[in-house]
Scaffold this motif. Structure first.
Motif, mmCIF file in Angstrom:
data_model
loop_
_atom_site.group_PDB
_atom_site.id
_atom_site.type_symbol
_atom_site.label_atom_id
_atom_site.label_comp_id
_atom_site.label_asym_id
_atom_site.label_seq_id
_atom_site.Cartn_x
_atom_site.Cartn_y
_atom_site.Cartn_z
ATOM 1 N N TYR A 118 56.354 58.407 74.907
ATOM 2 C CA TYR A 118 55.239 57.521 74.599
ATOM 3 C C TYR A 118 54.762 56.799 75.854
ATOM 4 O O TYR A 118 55.541 56.521 76.768
ATOM 5 N N TYR A 119 53.456 56.498 75.870
ATOM 6 C CA TYR A 119 52.906 55.515 76.797
ATOM 7 C C TYR A 119 52.797 54.199 76.031
ATOM 8 O O TYR A 119 52.509 54.193 74.827
ATOM 9 N N VAL A 120 53.028 53.095 76.709
ATOM 10 C CA VAL A 120 52.797 51.778 76.114
ATOM 11 C C VAL A 120 51.499 51.244 76.706
ATOM 12 O O VAL A 120 51.440 50.855 77.871
ATOM 13 N N LYS A 121 50.432 51.262 75.906
ATOM 14 C CA LYS A 121 49.116 50.820 76.368
ATOM 15 C C LYS A 121 48.878 49.396 75.878
ATOM 16 O O LYS A 121 48.760 49.146 74.681
ATOM 17 N N LEU A 122 48.818 48.481 76.819
ATOM 18 C CA LEU A 122 48.715 47.058 76.498
ATOM 19 C C LEU A 122 47.286 46.559 76.691
ATOM 20 O O LEU A 122 46.702 46.754 77.760
ATOM 21 N N PRO A 123 46.714 45.919 75.675
ATOM 22 C CA PRO A 123 45.373 45.330 75.834
ATOM 23 C C PRO A 123 45.471 44.018 76.609
ATOM 24 O O PRO A 123 46.132 43.073 76.175
ATOM 25 N N ILE A 124 44.843 43.963 77.766
ATOM 26 C CA ILE A 124 44.923 42.793 78.637
ATOM 27 C C ILE A 124 43.528 42.167 78.788
ATOM 28 O O ILE A 124 42.538 42.881 79.006
ATOM 29 N N ILE A 166 52.826 46.565 85.092
ATOM 30 C CA ILE A 166 51.736 47.234 84.394
ATOM 31 C C ILE A 166 50.769 47.823 85.411
ATOM 32 O O ILE A 166 50.674 47.373 86.545
ATOM 33 N N SER A 167 50.056 48.853 84.970
ATOM 34 C CA SER A 167 49.089 49.528 85.831
ATOM 35 C C SER A 167 47.913 49.966 84.981
ATOM 36 O O SER A 167 48.045 50.207 83.778
ATOM 37 N N GLY A 168 46.774 50.112 85.621
ATOM 38 C CA GLY A 168 45.599 50.591 84.904
ATOM 39 C C GLY A 168 45.556 52.095 84.772
ATOM 40 O O GLY A 168 44.715 52.635 84.065
ATOM 41 N N ASN A 169 46.480 52.813 85.454
ATOM 42 C CA ASN A 169 46.490 54.268 85.419
ATOM 43 C C ASN A 169 47.865 54.736 84.992
ATOM 44 O O ASN A 169 48.853 54.471 85.665
ATOM 45 N N TYR A 170 47.949 55.414 83.858
ATOM 46 C CA TYR A 170 49.246 55.824 83.349
ATOM 47 C C TYR A 170 49.735 57.143 83.948
ATOM 48 O O TYR A 170 50.814 57.599 83.622
ATOM 49 N N ARG A 171 48.938 57.774 84.818
ATOM 50 C CA ARG A 171 49.354 59.059 85.377
ATOM 51 C C ARG A 171 49.929 58.949 86.795
ATOM 52 O O ARG A 171 50.808 59.705 87.173
ATOM 53 N N TRP A 172 49.426 58.021 87.596
ATOM 54 C CA TRP A 172 49.786 58.032 89.019
ATOM 55 C C TRP A 172 51.282 57.903 89.246
ATOM 56 O O TRP A 172 51.842 58.505 90.161
ATOM 57 N N VAL A 173 51.970 57.127 88.407
ATOM 58 C CA VAL A 173 53.388 56.874 88.633
ATOM 59 C C VAL A 173 54.229 58.113 88.407
ATOM 60 O O VAL A 173 55.361 58.208 88.867
ATOM 61 N N ASP A 174 53.700 59.125 87.698
ATOM 62 C CA ASP A 174 54.459 60.349 87.497
ATOM 63 C C ASP A 174 54.782 61.027 88.823
ATOM 64 O O ASP A 174 55.712 61.817 88.924
ATOM 65 N N LYS A 175 54.004 60.720 89.856
ATOM 66 C CA LYS A 175 54.260 61.291 91.170
ATOM 67 C C LYS A 175 55.383 60.553 91.901
ATOM 68 O O LYS A 175 55.808 60.968 92.970
ATOM 69 N N LEU A 176 55.852 59.433 91.316
ATOM 70 C CA LEU A 176 56.856 58.616 91.990
ATOM 71 C C LEU A 176 58.179 58.597 91.230
ATOM 72 O O LEU A 176 58.894 57.609 91.243
ATOM 73 N N LYS A 177 58.531 59.717 90.573
ATOM 74 C CA LYS A 177 59.726 59.742 89.738
ATOM 75 C C LYS A 177 61.000 59.456 90.524
ATOM 76 O O LYS A 177 61.952 58.890 90.003
ATOM 77 N N THR A 222 29.676 39.411 84.871
ATOM 78 C CA THR A 222 29.102 38.705 83.717
ATOM 79 C C THR A 222 29.791 37.377 83.434
ATOM 80 O O THR A 222 29.317 36.600 82.607
ATOM 81 N N ASP A 223 30.939 37.129 84.122
ATOM 82 C CA ASP A 223 31.737 35.929 83.907
ATOM 83 C C ASP A 223 32.195 35.817 82.460
ATOM 84 O O ASP A 223 32.308 34.726 81.906
ATOM 85 N N GLU A 224 32.442 36.982 81.837
ATOM 86 C CA GLU A 224 32.920 37.011 80.460
ATOM 87 C C GLU A 224 34.273 37.726 80.408
ATOM 88 O O GLU A 224 34.588 38.581 81.239
ATOM 89 N N LEU A 225 35.060 37.353 79.388
ATOM 90 C CA LEU A 225 36.342 38.023 79.197
ATOM 91 C C LEU A 225 36.122 39.384 78.540
ATOM 92 O O LEU A 225 35.312 39.517 77.617
ATOM 93 N N GLU A 226 36.839 40.377 79.020
ATOM 94 C CA GLU A 226 36.796 41.693 78.391
ATOM 95 C C GLU A 226 38.212 42.226 78.272
ATOM 96 O O GLU A 226 39.114 41.799 78.999
ATOM 97 N N ILE A 227 38.409 43.134 77.339
ATOM 98 C CA ILE A 227 39.735 43.700 77.092
ATOM 99 C C ILE A 227 39.826 45.060 77.773
ATOM 100 O O ILE A 227 38.969 45.927 77.572
ATOM 101 N N ILE A 228 40.848 45.234 78.594
ATOM 102 C CA ILE A 228 41.089 46.530 79.216
ATOM 103 C C ILE A 228 42.509 46.978 78.862
ATOM 104 O O ILE A 228 43.396 46.157 78.600
#
Length: 210
Positions: free
Chosen positions: A129-135, A163-174, A142-148
């Motif tokens: 599983y990936y754990v995708k966290l809404p931050i 945490i990271s915004g890219n769930y794939r890049w770390v696979d290269k750092l096993k 826009t000076d507005e809050l958004e969920i990523i």
């Protein structure tokens, strides 16, 4: 039954059941012959189609059941009676978990356990599983809050998380110990693991995303 190169097959050789692999095929108008590579004195033989059978599929069991069977193997002198007695009377947590697994589907799982012990088995690969966290993040334009969505990373050596915004890049750092693809147990064993589990997404559901 027709076979192709690379297929596993079974056949009787000098009164014994043998297993081998199809390496070459010769077909005529009247018959099909297969060259079979197998473990034995000859190591290779040609057989007609009628002499070959597909091997029975290997039973697959969950990892917890595989661990239980390994601790009660025939090679170590255990009997099926020993296995069943331990399952019914032991207070060991592994035995209790296997008992609970059997009770989820008493007829099918109980039969599967006995057949796996007698005939052999393979341990199923655990789902990842990936754990995708809404931050919440402030959009500077826009000076507005958004969920990523951010991905949770776990270092399996130090047990650190980030945490990271890219769930794939770390696979290269096993080799560094960091993982984004995690088992259910790895997620739930972290501090706040039960909360993280609510945001777990099967890896296969995201593999097609660009």
């Amino acid at each position: 039954m027709r076979f192709k190169e690379g297929d596993k097959v079974e056949f009787i050789w000098i009164g014994e059941l043998k297993q081998g692999v199809v390496t070459e095929i010769e077909e005529t108008k009247n018959a099909i012959s297969y060259q079979i590579k197998y473990s034995g004195e000859m190591g290779m033989t040609w057989l007609d189609e009628r002499d070959l059978l597909s091997p029975a599929p290997v039973l697959k069991v969950p990892k917890l059941v595989g661990d239980f069977l390994e601790n009660h193997s025939k090679e170590d002198g255990h009997t099926l009676h020993d296995l069943l007695c331990d399952l019914l009377t032991s207070r060991d947590s592994l035995d209790e978990n296997v008992y609970d697994w059997i009770m989820e589907n008493n007829n099918e799982n109980g039969e599967l356990l006995a057949r796996a012990w007698m005939d052999g088995y393979e341990v199923e690969k655990e789902p990842l599983y990936y754990v995708k966290l809404p931050i919440s993040k402030r959009n500077e334009a826009t000076d507005e809050l958004e969920i990523i969505n951010m991905c949770l990373l776990l270092n399996i050596q130090s047990h650190e998380t980030c945490i990271s915004g890219n769930y794939r890049w770390v696979d290269k750092l096993k080799r560094t110990g960091w993982r984004t693809k995690l088992t259910e147990a790895q997620i739930k064993d972290m501090p706040e693991g039960d909360a993280y589990w609510q945001f777990a997404v099967p890896v296969r559901d995201l593999e097609g995303e660009s």
